[in-house]
Design a protein around this motif. Sequence first.
Motif, mmCIF file in Angstrom:
data_model
loop_
_atom_site.group_PDB
_atom_site.id
_atom_site.type_symbol
_atom_site.label_atom_id
_atom_site.label_comp_id
_atom_site.label_asym_id
_atom_site.label_seq_id
_atom_site.Cartn_x
_atom_site.Cartn_y
_atom_site.Cartn_z
ATOM 1 N N PRO A 129 0.834 -1.212 0.000
ATOM 2 C CA PRO A 129 0.000 0.000 0.000
ATOM 3 C C PRO A 129 0.868 1.260 0.000
ATOM 4 N N GLY A 130 0.496 2.205 -0.845
ATOM 5 C CA GLY A 130 1.275 3.429 -0.979
ATOM 6 C C GLY A 130 2.483 3.295 -1.878
ATOM 7 N N GLY A 131 2.668 2.094 -2.456
ATOM 8 C CA GLY A 131 3.810 1.865 -3.326
ATOM 9 C C GLY A 131 3.678 2.570 -4.660
ATOM 10 N N LEU A 132 4.799 2.693 -5.352
ATOM 11 C CA LEU A 132 4.870 3.459 -6.598
ATOM 12 C C LEU A 132 5.081 2.546 -7.794
ATOM 13 N N LEU A 133 4.433 2.892 -8.898
ATOM 14 C CA LEU A 133 4.700 2.311 -10.213
ATOM 15 C C LEU A 133 5.202 3.431 -11.102
ATOM 16 N N ALA A 134 6.353 3.225 -11.734
ATOM 17 C CA ALA A 134 6.903 4.266 -12.610
ATOM 18 C C ALA A 134 7.528 3.636 -13.843
ATOM 19 N N GLY A 135 7.205 4.203 -14.986
ATOM 20 C CA GLY A 135 7.881 3.869 -16.225
ATOM 21 C C GLY A 135 8.866 4.962 -16.572
ATOM 22 N N LEU A 136 10.061 4.554 -16.998
ATOM 23 C CA LEU A 136 11.088 5.499 -17.430
ATOM 24 C C LEU A 136 11.410 5.233 -18.886
ATOM 25 N N TRP A 137 11.539 6.309 -19.664
ATOM 26 C CA TRP A 137 11.886 6.201 -21.076
ATOM 27 C C TRP A 137 13.030 7.170 -21.374
ATOM 28 N N ASN A 138 14.037 6.684 -22.076
ATOM 29 C CA ASN A 138 15.080 7.567 -22.571
ATOM 30 C C ASN A 138 14.659 8.127 -23.923
ATOM 31 N N LEU A 139 14.674 9.442 -24.036
ATOM 32 C CA LEU A 139 14.176 10.161 -25.209
ATOM 33 C C LEU A 139 15.322 10.925 -25.850
#
Length: 259
Positions: A129-139
């Motif tokens: 609970p309260g955890g993060l999901l993040a996608g990272l992209w190099n542009l």
Amino acid sequence: MDDGERLIHASSFGTAAASYAEHRPDYAQAAVRWALENAPGPRVLDLGAGTGKLTATLVAAGAQVIAVEPDPAMLAELRRSLPAVRGLPGSAEAIPLPDASVDAVLAGNAMHWFDMAVAGPEIARVLAPGGLLAGLWNLVDDRVDWVAGLARAGGSAAIGPRDTPAGWRAGTAGAHVPKTGAPARFGSPEQAEFPHGQRRTADSLVATLATRAGMLVMPAGEREAALVRIRAFLARTPETARGEFTLPMLTGVLRVRRR
């Protein structure tokens, strides 16, 4: 692209695992810090970890990292380069971890390959609970004139719309993360961008672009023709014609929090 095309593209990287490990860039450290901001703890899952480009940055940031990758060749490269990291076979749609076992799930240049209708509940399951999901992209920063010229020379297989800042902002604004609301248990997404760069030569930049999924799935003749165009462009462009140069980049981050 449809589901069949996405599967073909997503499964292409194993054929170039060693080149991917050698030539793909890492991620801006500031982007990783923002992705993990206010996570409830240090346990991080690198999902679709590939050869460990993001994994290494997470380790350097002090995270307790588990890496999950579906392609055996990519996972073998990750285990070779980061033997201290627990690397597991698995996918976003079938994560081999217990419920609420991680504080953040990060994906480096991978979230667009996930079937989020299936992966969303799986990610919610393994997140505390309260955890993060993040996608990272190099542009690549096509606001720089020569980078825009490179994108035109290489075509969309080498540098697609999602690989540039404006295209990334539009393409991820309402996509690639679980839907908000009670069923998915995620809040509203946030976007941020962080300056980055990669030291390259003309040869190593060509090798980098050759690891793009669009290039890997092209017929051999078309791929070589595209690489010839890219080499010719780099040879006649003052910024890239001699020795090393910096490829201007940004790391874009799309972040949501589990409720």
